[in-house]
Design a protein around this motif. Structure first.
Motif, PDB file in Angstrom:
ATOM      1  N   ILE A 161       0.962  39.361  34.703  1.00  0.00           N
ATOM      2  CA  ILE A 161       0.705  40.512  33.821  1.00  0.00           C
ATOM      3  C   ILE A 161       0.301  40.027  32.431  1.00  0.00           C
ATOM      4  N   ILE A 162       0.982  39.015  31.931  1.00  0.00           N
ATOM      5  CA  ILE A 162       0.644  38.474  30.608  1.00  0.00           C
ATOM      6  C   ILE A 162      -0.820  38.008  30.595  1.00  0.00           C
ATOM      7  N   ARG A 163      -1.232  37.311  31.660  1.00  0.00           N
ATOM      8  CA  ARG A 163      -2.636  36.867  31.762  1.00  0.00           C
ATOM      9  C   ARG A 163      -3.578  38.071  31.830  1.00  0.00           C
ATOM     10  N   ASN A 164      -3.200  39.075  32.602  1.00  0.00           N
ATOM     11  CA  ASN A 164      -4.049  40.258  32.780  1.00  0.00           C
ATOM     12  C   ASN A 164      -4.190  41.091  31.512  1.00  0.00           C
ATOM     13  N   LEU A 165      -3.252  40.953  30.591  1.00  0.00           N
ATOM     14  CA  LEU A 165      -3.305  41.756  29.367  1.00  0.00           C
ATOM     15  C   LEU A 165      -4.509  41.410  28.489  1.00  0.00           C
ATOM     16  N   GLN A 166      -5.109  40.228  28.711  1.00  0.00           N
ATOM     17  CA  GLN A 166      -6.302  39.855  27.947  1.00  0.00           C
ATOM     18  C   GLN A 166      -7.437  40.846  28.232  1.00  0.00           C
ATOM     19  N   GLU A 167      -7.588  41.218  29.489  1.00  0.00           N
ATOM     20  CA  GLU A 167      -8.600  42.183  29.945  1.00  0.00           C
ATOM     21  C   GLU A 167      -7.940  43.109  30.959  1.00  0.00           C
ATOM     22  N   PRO A 168      -7.114  44.058  30.513  1.00  0.00           N
ATOM     23  CA  PRO A 168      -6.357  44.865  31.479  1.00  0.00           C
ATOM     24  C   PRO A 168      -7.249  45.747  32.357  1.00  0.00           C
ATOM     25  N   THR A 169      -6.989  45.674  33.660  1.00  0.00           N
ATOM     26  CA  THR A 169      -7.693  46.534  34.611  1.00  0.00           C
ATOM     27  C   THR A 169      -6.712  47.612  35.067  1.00  0.00           C
ATOM     28  N   GLU A 170      -7.218  48.576  35.834  1.00  0.00           N
ATOM     29  CA  GLU A 170      -6.323  49.643  36.295  1.00  0.00           C
ATOM     30  C   GLU A 170      -5.258  49.111  37.249  1.00  0.00           C
ATOM     31  N   SER A 171      -5.467  47.923  37.805  1.00  0.00           N
ATOM     32  CA  SER A 171      -4.514  47.385  38.784  1.00  0.00           C
ATOM     33  C   SER A 171      -3.596  46.296  38.222  1.00  0.00           C
ATOM     34  N   CYS A 172      -3.614  46.064  36.927  1.00  0.00           N
ATOM     35  CA  CYS A 172      -2.867  44.905  36.406  1.00  0.00           C
ATOM     36  C   CYS A 172      -1.344  45.046  36.502  1.00  0.00           C
ATOM     37  N   PHE A 173      -0.830  46.244  36.737  1.00  0.00           N
ATOM     38  CA  PHE A 173       0.621  46.418  36.904  1.00  0.00           C
ATOM     39  C   PHE A 173       1.002  46.717  38.358  1.00  0.00           C
ATOM     40  N   ASP A 174       0.023  46.653  39.267  1.00  0.00           N
ATOM     41  CA  ASP A 174       0.270  47.058  40.656  1.00  0.00           C
ATOM     42  C   ASP A 174       1.407  46.285  41.326  1.00  0.00           C
ATOM     43  N   GLU A 175       1.417  44.977  41.161  1.00  0.00           N
ATOM     44  CA  GLU A 175       2.450  44.171  41.828  1.00  0.00           C
ATOM     45  C   GLU A 175       3.841  44.499  41.270  1.00  0.00           C
ATOM     46  N   ALA A 176       3.949  44.625  39.960  1.00  0.00           N
ATOM     47  CA  ALA A 176       5.236  44.998  39.346  1.00  0.00           C
ATOM     48  C   ALA A 176       5.646  46.387  39.821  1.00  0.00           C
ATOM     49  N   GLN A 177       4.688  47.300  39.901  1.00  0.00           N
ATOM     50  CA  GLN A 177       4.991  48.653  40.350  1.00  0.00           C
ATOM     51  C   GLN A 177       5.469  48.646  41.805  1.00  0.00           C
ATOM     52  N   ARG A 178       4.850  47.820  42.635  1.00  0.00           N
ATOM     53  CA  ARG A 178       5.240  47.720  44.041  1.00  0.00           C
ATOM     54  C   ARG A 178       6.687  47.197  44.154  1.00  0.00           C
ATOM     55  N   ILE A 179       7.013  46.194  43.357  1.00  0.00           N
ATOM     56  CA  ILE A 179       8.367  45.621  43.369  1.00  0.00           C
ATOM     57  C   ILE A 179       9.389  46.673  42.946  1.00  0.00           C
ATOM     58  N   ILE A 180       9.088  47.410  41.886  1.00  0.00           N
ATOM     59  CA  ILE A 180      10.009  48.437  41.382  1.00  0.00           C
ATOM     60  C   ILE A 180      10.162  49.559  42.403  1.00  0.00           C
ATOM     61  N   TYR A 181       9.078  49.922  43.057  1.00  0.00           N
ATOM     62  CA  TYR A 181       9.142  50.931  44.121  1.00  0.00           C
ATOM     63  C   TYR A 181      10.120  50.466  45.205  1.00  0.00           C
ATOM     64  N   MET A 182       9.991  49.202  45.614  1.00  0.00           N
ATOM     65  CA  MET A 182      10.889  48.665  46.647  1.00  0.00           C
ATOM     66  C   MET A 182      12.341  48.639  46.174  1.00  0.00           C
ATOM     67  N   HIS A 183      12.559  48.256  44.908  1.00  0.00           N
ATOM     68  CA  HIS A 183      13.930  48.278  44.361  1.00  0.00           C
ATOM     69  C   HIS A 183      14.519  49.682  44.476  1.00  0.00           C
ATOM     70  N   MET A 184      13.746  50.676  44.063  1.00  0.00           N
ATOM     71  CA  MET A 184      14.249  52.050  44.097  1.00  0.00           C
ATOM     72  C   MET A 184      14.483  52.493  45.543  1.00  0.00           C
ATOM     73  N   GLU A 185      13.524  52.217  46.416  1.00  0.00           N
ATOM     74  CA  GLU A 185      13.612  52.665  47.806  1.00  0.00           C
ATOM     75  C   GLU A 185      14.821  52.056  48.522  1.00  0.00           C
ATOM     76  N   ARG A 186      15.082  50.778  48.270  1.00  0.00           N
ATOM     77  CA  ARG A 186      16.164  50.074  48.969  1.00  0.00           C
ATOM     78  C   ARG A 186      17.524  50.233  48.308  1.00  0.00           C
ATOM     79  N   ASP A 187      17.515  50.434  47.001  1.00  0.00           N
ATOM     80  CA  ASP A 187      18.761  50.370  46.248  1.00  0.00           C
ATOM     81  C   ASP A 187      19.245  51.743  45.781  1.00  0.00           C
TER      82      ASP A 187
END
Length: 142
Positions: free
Chosen positions: A88-114
């Motif tokens: 994400i830090i690297r992506n912040l140089q030129e942020p795209t609409e998908s630059c938080f997708d992986e973090a969002q996927r992880i958080i979704y899984m945390h919420m779904e499982r926990d």
């Protein structure tokens, strides 16, 4: 208006909860009782972020997401691993609409499982269901 049908559908899957009209708001209220609302707030912020079309606004919002949720010691720091944070830090140089997708996927899984299973078992959800069932029964005319 919140319906019994919508509330009952939430127990079918986390996806039904998070994509329903009132689910995210109700779920956030529940997470506040657990002091873990940063997850849903981040997830919802990512959903809004993906819809941004202006690059200038995207850069601004990406920086806010980073300082609010991603950087170490952020006020609402989410639980993601170091490689995702570095990407994400690297992506912040030129942020795209998908630059938080992986973090969002992880958080979704945390919420779904926990927190989602705890939500379904909580007095909070049970009382909400019960109050809507009672209202539905009371408004039924024989």
């Amino acid at each position: 208006r919140l319906s019994l049908e919508e509330v009952l559908q939430w127990s079918q899957s986390f996806e039904k909860l998070i994509t329903s009209k009132y689910g995210p708001m109700i779920y956030q209220i529940y997470l506040e009782t657990e002091h873990s609302e940063e997850n849903i707030k981040f997830w919802l912020a990512c959903e809004a972020y993906k819809k941004i079309t202006s690059q200038r606004k995207r850069i601004s919002v990406a920086r806010k997401l980073f300082t609010n949720y991603i950087e170490s010691q952020a006020p609402n720091e989410i639980n993601i691993d170091s490689p995702v944070r570095k990407t994400i830090i690297r992506n912040l140089q030129e942020p795209t609409e998908s630059c938080f997708d992986e973090a969002q996927r992880i958080i979704y899984m945390h919420m779904e499982r926990d927190s989602y299973p705890r939500f379904l078992e909580s007095k909070f959800y049970q009382k909400l269901k019960h109050s809507l069932q009672t209202n539905t029964n009371n408004s039924t005319v024989n």
